[in-house]
Design an enzyme around this catalytic site. Structure first.
Site, mmCIF file in Angstrom:
data_model
loop_
_atom_site.group_PDB
_atom_site.id
_atom_site.type_symbol
_atom_site.label_atom_id
_atom_site.label_comp_id
_atom_site.label_asym_id
_atom_site.label_seq_id
_atom_site.Cartn_x
_atom_site.Cartn_y
_atom_site.Cartn_z
ATOM 1 N N LYS A 1 2.724 -15.495 3.080
ATOM 2 C CA LYS A 1 2.993 -16.291 1.880
ATOM 3 C C LYS A 1 4.498 -16.467 1.780
ATOM 4 O O LYS A 1 5.136 -16.180 0.764
ATOM 5 C CB LYS A 1 2.409 -15.570 0.650
ATOM 6 C CG LYS A 1 2.414 -16.376 -0.631
ATOM 7 C CD LYS A 1 1.480 -17.578 -0.643
ATOM 8 C CE LYS A 1 1.744 -18.438 -1.863
ATOM 9 N NZ LYS A 1 1.027 -19.729 -1.821
ATOM 10 N N ASP B 1 -13.013 -8.941 3.175
ATOM 11 C CA ASP B 1 -14.209 -8.959 2.315
ATOM 12 C C ASP B 1 -14.809 -10.370 2.323
ATOM 13 O O ASP B 1 -16.029 -10.534 2.402
ATOM 14 C CB ASP B 1 -13.876 -8.548 0.871
ATOM 15 C CG ASP B 1 -14.060 -7.045 0.624
ATOM 16 O OD1 ASP B 1 -13.875 -6.254 1.574
ATOM 17 O OD2 ASP B 1 -14.374 -6.659 -0.524
ATOM 18 N N ASP C 1 -6.853 -7.067 3.606
ATOM 19 C CA ASP C 1 -7.913 -6.450 2.800
ATOM 20 C C ASP C 1 -8.772 -7.522 2.153
ATOM 21 O O ASP C 1 -10.005 -7.491 2.218
ATOM 22 C CB ASP C 1 -7.273 -5.563 1.725
ATOM 23 C CG ASP C 1 -8.318 -4.926 0.817
ATOM 24 O OD1 ASP C 1 -9.303 -4.388 1.349
ATOM 25 O OD2 ASP C 1 -8.152 -4.988 -0.420
ATOM 26 N N TYR D 1 0.795 -1.230 0.000
ATOM 27 C CA TYR D 1 0.000 0.000 0.000
ATOM 28 C C TYR D 1 0.829 1.283 0.000
ATOM 29 O O TYR D 1 0.293 2.364 -0.197
ATOM 30 C CB TYR D 1 -0.957 -0.001 1.209
ATOM 31 C CG TYR D 1 -2.207 -0.810 0.939
ATOM 32 C CD1 TYR D 1 -2.177 -2.200 0.988
ATOM 33 C CD2 TYR D 1 -3.405 -0.191 0.606
ATOM 34 C CE1 TYR D 1 -3.313 -2.951 0.716
ATOM 35 C CE2 TYR D 1 -4.544 -0.929 0.340
ATOM 36 C CZ TYR D 1 -4.497 -2.305 0.395
ATOM 37 O OH TYR D 1 -5.619 -3.031 0.121
ATOM 38 N N ASP E 1 -3.227 -18.674 1.253
ATOM 39 C CA ASP E 1 -4.159 -19.411 0.384
ATOM 40 C C ASP E 1 -4.906 -20.490 1.178
ATOM 41 O O ASP E 1 -6.128 -20.635 1.073
ATOM 42 C CB ASP E 1 -3.447 -20.000 -0.856
ATOM 43 C CG ASP E 1 -2.140 -20.716 -0.543
ATOM 44 O OD1 ASP E 1 -1.680 -20.657 0.611
ATOM 45 O OD2 ASP E 1 -1.585 -21.357 -1.463
#
Ligand code: NAD
Ligand code: IPM
Ligand code: MN
Length: 349
Positions: free
Chosen positions: A185, A246, A242, A134, A218
């Site tokens: 990750k 959702d 983020d 970001y 994942d």
């Protein structure tokens, strides 16, 4: 309490009006005084003036006890420059490193997962909020040619990773929770996420009552859907946080239900629904105001007004149980009417 209110764009304006309505109900019921200052920063303001926020904008925000934002994003500002300055700018400049996103299902009817109820969906996500991809570092070489090279850097600092992971452990311990899961990750992002591994392994032994687990992001996404009940506290980086919030919002009934806080403990913090400006919904009195209203509850709770926050939560729960809600969660009320019902609940319950 002095609160800056940035309603912003699209449905941000409509849901903010309902959150403010509920705050007035809190004032009526509990007393106290909330001094609201409405700031016009939005796409509209940018298009009219060329200014995203004034040059002393962040200093101005620091003078408030808290900041409330509706949503920012407007198709007329294709690069969303104003959102970057106002929303991401506030997160960065006020150093709001904790993005606190509680995930709590209020009623089984709202959950798209088979046979899952409120006992299965009750966890929090701590999203690192000041670093990662970001920060906007990078560049484009030979732009708009077939040879274009685009570089977008991900920043991970020891300080940044340490303070959010530590916050997750401290938060768990303070509430008697026993599970913290870190997701990264590191199998592919072998530099930046090795730092997350190192910090997590360094901090975990300091919290003997807490079981520290790790999933690759994942796999975490899969386990969230298959078995959300295993999670109490999830901590992850800015981008992954983020995305998974959702996903997690859908467990609660959708984006319209999800609330968040952007927090630097002890400093001026900012509260906003997880959703955006939903331009297709704007101006139609159909947006769900609960994410915004629950974000106002998080604001009050963070500033120590616990009874006030609990009254809002109880009124929201009652609205959901009695189906006095908007159509995205199966009701038939408009944004304003759903807000009215919750505001009345605050004064009554
Ligand atoms: P969005 O969250 O605005 O909307 C996605 C979909 O979620 C909507 O079409 C709708 O189906 C549903 N939804 C969202 N909020 C709802 C509500 N209150 N009630 C009922 N349904 C709701 O995401 P998007 O479409 O990807 O983005 C639209 C704009 O908002 C973009 O400009 C984006 O950058 C911006 N955005 C801003 C914020 C923020 O201000 N914090 C967050 C996300 C997106
Ligand atoms: C959110 C939003 C923002 C983010 C966008 C608008 C930049 O999606 O608050 O979740 O990615 O942080
Ligand atoms: Mn988002």
């Amino acid at each position: 309490m002095k609160i800056a209110v940035i309603a912003g764009d699209g449905i941000g304006k409509e849901v903010t009006a309902e959150a403010v309505k509920v705050l007035h109900a809190v004032e009526q019921r509990f007393g106290g005084s909330y001094d609201l200052e409405h700031l016009p920063w939005s796409a509209e303001h940018f298009l009219a003036t060329g200014e995203t926020l004034p040059s002393n904008g962040y200093d101005l925000l620091r003078q408030f006890d808290a900041v409330f934002i509706g949503a920012l994003g407007d198709p007329r500002v294709p690069d969303n420059r104003h959102a970057r300055d106002i929303l991401l700018g506030t997160r960065f400049e006020l150093d709001l490193y904790v993005n606190y996103r509680p995930v709590k299902l209020l009623d089984e009817r709202l959950c798209p997962l088979k046979e899952r109820g409120p006992k299965d969906v009750n966890f929090v996500v701590f999203r690192e909020n000041t670093e990662g991809v970001y920060v906007g570092i990078g560049g484009r070489f030979k732009a708009n040619t077939v040879d274009e090279v685009a570089i977008q850097e991900e920043i991970n600092t020891y300080k940044g990773v340490h303070r959010i992971v530590k916050h997750a452990f401290e938060w768990a311990r303070a509430r008697g929770l026993t599970k913290v899961c870190m997701a990264d990750k590191s199998n592919a992002m072998t530099q930046g996420h090795a730092l997350w591994q190192r910090v997590f392994k360094e901090l975990a032994p300091q919290y003997p009552g807490v079981t520290a687990t790790h999933y690759y992001i994942d796999a975490l996404a899969m386990y969230m859907v298959l078995d959300p009940g295993q999670f109490e506290v999830i901590v992850t980086n800015n981008l992954f946080g983020d995305i998974i919030t959702d996903l997690a919002a859908t467990f609660q009934g959708g984006l319209g239900m999800a609330a968040s806080g952007n927090i630097h403990p002890g400093r001026t913090s900012m509260f906003e629904p997880v959703h955006g400006s939903a331009p297709r919904f704007a101006g139609r009195n159909i947006a769900n105001p609960i994410g915004a209203i629950s974000s106002m509850a998080l604001l009050l709770e963070t500033l120590g007004a616990k009874d006030e926050a609990a009254a809002i939560d109880a009124a929201v729960l009652r609205a959901v149980q009695e189906n006095r809600v908007t159509s995205d969660v199966g009701g038939s009320l408009g944004t304003r009417e759903a807000g009215d019902f919750i505001a009345a609940g605050v004064t009554r319950l």
